[in-house]
Design a protein around this motif. Structure first.
Motif, PDB file in Angstrom:
ATOM      1  N   LEU A 164      45.497  39.455  31.292  1.00 15.04           N
ATOM      2  CA  LEU A 164      45.777  38.695  32.509  1.00 15.04           C
ATOM      3  C   LEU A 164      44.984  39.203  33.704  1.00 15.04           C
ATOM      4  O   LEU A 164      45.097  38.642  34.799  1.00 15.04           O
ATOM      5  CB  LEU A 164      47.276  38.750  32.845  1.00 15.04           C
ATOM      6  N   LYS A 165      44.193  40.228  33.521  1.00 12.53           N
ATOM      7  CA  LYS A 165      43.462  40.788  34.658  1.00 12.53           C
ATOM      8  C   LYS A 165      42.446  39.771  35.187  1.00 12.53           C
ATOM      9  O   LYS A 165      41.904  38.963  34.421  1.00 12.53           O
ATOM     10  CB  LYS A 165      42.762  42.088  34.264  1.00 12.53           C
ATOM     11  N   PRO A 166      42.187  39.808  36.490  1.00 13.20           N
ATOM     12  CA  PRO A 166      41.186  38.900  37.060  1.00 13.20           C
ATOM     13  C   PRO A 166      39.809  39.130  36.450  1.00 13.20           C
ATOM     14  O   PRO A 166      39.434  40.263  36.110  1.00 13.20           O
ATOM     15  CB  PRO A 166      41.197  39.257  38.549  1.00 13.20           C
ATOM     16  N   GLU A 167      39.043  38.050  36.311  1.00 13.00           N
ATOM     17  CA  GLU A 167      37.688  38.171  35.791  1.00 13.00           C
ATOM     18  C   GLU A 167      36.844  39.004  36.760  1.00 13.00           C
ATOM     19  O   GLU A 167      37.149  39.136  37.933  1.00 13.00           O
ATOM     20  CB  GLU A 167      37.067  36.780  35.616  1.00 13.00           C
TER      21      GLU A 167
ATOM     22  N   SER B 212      48.374  40.306  40.133  1.00 17.02           N
ATOM     23  CA  SER B 212      48.269  38.935  40.622  1.00 17.02           C
ATOM     24  C   SER B 212      46.791  38.581  40.720  1.00 17.02           C
ATOM     25  O   SER B 212      45.913  39.455  40.726  1.00 17.02           O
ATOM     26  CB  SER B 212      48.921  38.804  41.996  1.00 17.02           C
ATOM     27  N   ASN B 213      46.497  37.292  40.826  1.00 19.11           N
ATOM     28  CA  ASN B 213      45.107  36.872  40.930  1.00 19.11           C
ATOM     29  C   ASN B 213      44.470  37.367  42.223  1.00 19.11           C
ATOM     30  O   ASN B 213      43.249  37.491  42.318  1.00 19.11           O
ATOM     31  CB  ASN B 213      45.017  35.344  40.854  1.00 19.11           C
ATOM     32  N   GLU B 214      45.309  37.658  43.228  1.00 19.10           N
ATOM     33  CA  GLU B 214      44.782  38.076  44.524  1.00 19.10           C
ATOM     34  C   GLU B 214      44.664  39.592  44.669  1.00 19.10           C
ATOM     35  O   GLU B 214      44.097  40.071  45.645  1.00 19.10           O
ATOM     36  CB  GLU B 214      45.689  37.553  45.655  1.00 19.10           C
TER      37      GLU B 214
ATOM     38  N   THR C 222      52.615  36.122  37.441  1.00 15.34           N
ATOM     39  CA  THR C 222      51.695  36.752  38.390  1.00 15.34           C
ATOM     40  C   THR C 222      51.743  36.043  39.745  1.00 15.34           C
ATOM     41  O   THR C 222      50.837  36.207  40.566  1.00 15.34           O
ATOM     42  CB  THR C 222      50.251  36.719  37.852  1.00 15.34           C
TER      43      THR C 222
END
Length: 586
Positions: free
Chosen positions: A349-352, A412-414, A445
């Protein structure tokens, strides 16, 4: 090469872009303006449609994610195709968008850094937030003292208030005629007509009125604005900047525009005491008093910071072109086989755009199979030593930003963006974001509900830590150079803490002792996955006693005081000769 997109509504956008383009040239940057407006360097197709044919709902806004994407609009397709063709042919270093959510997103999808303009008004809607989030830089054509609107708070580190941008220059030695009123209407349209001004003139004997609208519009109004006793205009950014350059006493009549742009802009001006503002067209009898008030206001228009504003905007765009953030980012976690399930969630789930490093406290082979997208290194079952190893490994692999995330947490994505922006603002600091504890079986997330015991600033805000004891190791970040300085000064995390507890509080004490600033980062949310716990953690009692004694030997007080008090209340330990010791088995 830098691309510039100028919106075609009114004349303000392309005029502002021309001023910025000239300053880019002074900086040695070639640029090209693309617009539907006549006079653009590259004229692209008009995508307008008749009001009667305008679609509604999803057919126009793509479910509220965009402002203008109507089904079946050939002009829109030709327009975007022309932009794509230009980008492919010119390979721009950056693209300044003034303004369009859709053009900004389209250009960014082609892998080009984007700078955009923050227009006045209420722009908290999803499309505007998308544009601001995607932009590498946000230019605000208002002065530095203007309070940042709430809808820009999450993007504060990328907002550059450059001052009002005007194409005019001051006219030295101009003398004002106190009885001359210049009425200036922009090309965006106005709600007043000739009959309104006929009535005003009749109510204002002794005043001479000049109208700059329609066929009476002039290419360069500098002399008229510099010699008028009062200038009456709408509340657009360019009109206000022109008034500021010429220092004219002014009455603003804000016009209805999308996102109530002019109304809120004019309120800002009125609040600063720079002009008289009437939010609706005043009755004829009111005008003599309004003109007198405006003339007597004595506004200091230098406060609008127009001098050098276009150059400052050009410098921001050039900065986005030449200094787009490409920092290598590593997420570092510690785990053994018991945390493999949670760790897989974190990794997948980590951001790219991030690499992931796992330090195996044990079971390295099991973890390599569980998280093949993570670089797993074998460590030892010592949390301090494992974090130190993770940081060194990340740096050896080229990481410039280190994000430490507990194995039970998902980002989270942020989270990454907020940490990166925080470290751009405070590069020599350690930064830490809020953590939300999830319920059993829950995984998300979004929709954070942070633990109340830690600070939770508004998204994009940084809060300097007053109490370093609130630091926790669930989620924090720093630049690689900061870690290397920390390691040189006090060795990183102290490996004298064995087993569970105390090493993160000790680390924070060392940060404070060595002058390393700690900041809480709003919006950098992590989400902690549930796992069974005991409170107090009886299974770690011996580790806690050993580590609190070691901490006390260094700092003179005891960490984990709440747990120690609970252990004591249950008869397991007692403070003897200022040392916590076992006294029984609960």
């Amino acid at each position: 090469m830098i691309g510039i997109y100028a919106h075609h509504h009114g004349s303000g956008h392309i005029q502002r872009c021309r001023q910025i383009q000239r300053q880019l040239a002074e900086l040695g940057e070639e640029s090209v303006i693309l617009s539907t407006s006549e006079g653009a360097d590259v004229v692209i197709a008009d995508d307008g449609i008749d009001d009667a044919a305008r679609p509604h709902g999803r057919a126009m806004t793509a479910g509220g994610t965009l402002h203008y994407a109507p089904y079946g609009n050939a002009g829109l397709r030709h327009r975007l195709a022309a932009i794509a063709e230009w980008v492919a042919a010119n390979d721009p270093k950056a693209f300044y968008v003034d303004v369009s959510v859709e053009v900004g997103a389209f250009v960014r999808l082609m892998g080009v850094p984007v700078a955009t303009l923050a227009m006045p008004g209420l722009r908290d809607d999803a499309p505007h937030q998308l544009a601001y989030t995607q932009a590498d830089a946000i230019i605000a054509a208002w002065p530095s003292w203007v309070k940042l609107p709430d809808h820009l708070a999450a993007h504060a580190s990328r907002v550059h208030a450059v001052g009002g941008i005007s194409r005019l220059r001051p006219l030295v030695g101009a003398q004002r005629d106190p009885n001359h009123v210049v009425v200036m209407a922009g090309k965006g349209g106005s709600t007043w007509g000739p009959e309104d001004w006929d009535a005003v003139e009749q109510a204002c004997p002794g005043y001479r009125f000049t109208y700059l609208a329609g066929e009476n519009r002039v290419d360069d109004p500098t002399e008229l604005l510099s010699t008028a006793g009062v200038v009456v205009t709408a509340g657009g950014q360019n009109s206000i900047a022109d008034i500021a350059v010429t220092g004219a006493p002014a009455i603003l009549l804000p016009q209805p525009r999308p996102f109530i742009e002019q109304k809120l802009n004019a309120r800002q001006i009125a609040g600063a005491g720079l002009a008289v503002v009437a939010e609706s067209f005043p009755a004829p009898a009111e005008w003599p008093g309004l003109l007198e008030r405006a003339a007597a206001l004595g506004a200091d228009w230098l406060r609008w910071e127009t001098e050098g504003a276009a150059l400052r905007a050009a410098e921001v765009i050039a900065g986005a072109a030449n200094g787009a953030s490409t920092s290598t980012i590593a997420i570092i976690s510690l785990a053994d086989a018991s945390r493999a399930g949670h760790l897989t969630h974190q990794v997948n789930l980590k951001p790219e755009g991030t690499q992931h490093i796992t330090v195996a406290l044990a079971d390295a082979d099991v973890l390599r199979k569980a998280v093949p997208k993570s670089h797993v290194v074998a460590g030892e079952r010592n949390l301090a030593a494992a974090r130190n190893l993770g940081a060194r490994t990340a740096i050896e692999r080229g990481a410039e930003i280190l994000i430490f995330l507990d194995a039970d947490c998902v980002a989270s994505n942020e989270l990454v963006n907020h940490y990166v922006e925080a470290l751009a603002a405070r590069p020599e600091s350690v930064v830490s974001g809020p953590v939300t504890y999830m319920k059993p079986g829950e995984l998300r997330t979004v929709a954070p509900d942070p633990h109340p015991a830690r600070p939770n600033p508004a998204p994009g805000h940084l809060e300097k830590a007053a109490d370093y004891n609130l630091f926790w190791s669930l989620s924090f970040a720093m630049r690689a150079q900061t870690w290397q300085r920390i390691e040189a000064q006090f060795g990183g995390f102290d490996t004298g803490f064995a087993g569970y507890g105390g090493e993160d509080t000790d680390f924070a004490r060392n940060l404070a002792a060595h002058g390393v600033e700690l900041y809480w980062v709003g919006g950098a949310h992590a989400f902690h996955q549930h796992h069974p716990v005991s409170s107090p953690p009886w299974e770690h009692l011996d580790d806690i006693l050993a580590n609190t004694a070691y901490f006390h030997s260094k700092w003179g007080d005891y960490p984990m005081g709440g747990w120690l008090e609970q252990f004591a209340a249950d008869g397991a330990i007692e403070l003897i000769d200022a040392t916590w010791q076992r006294t029984g088995t609960p």
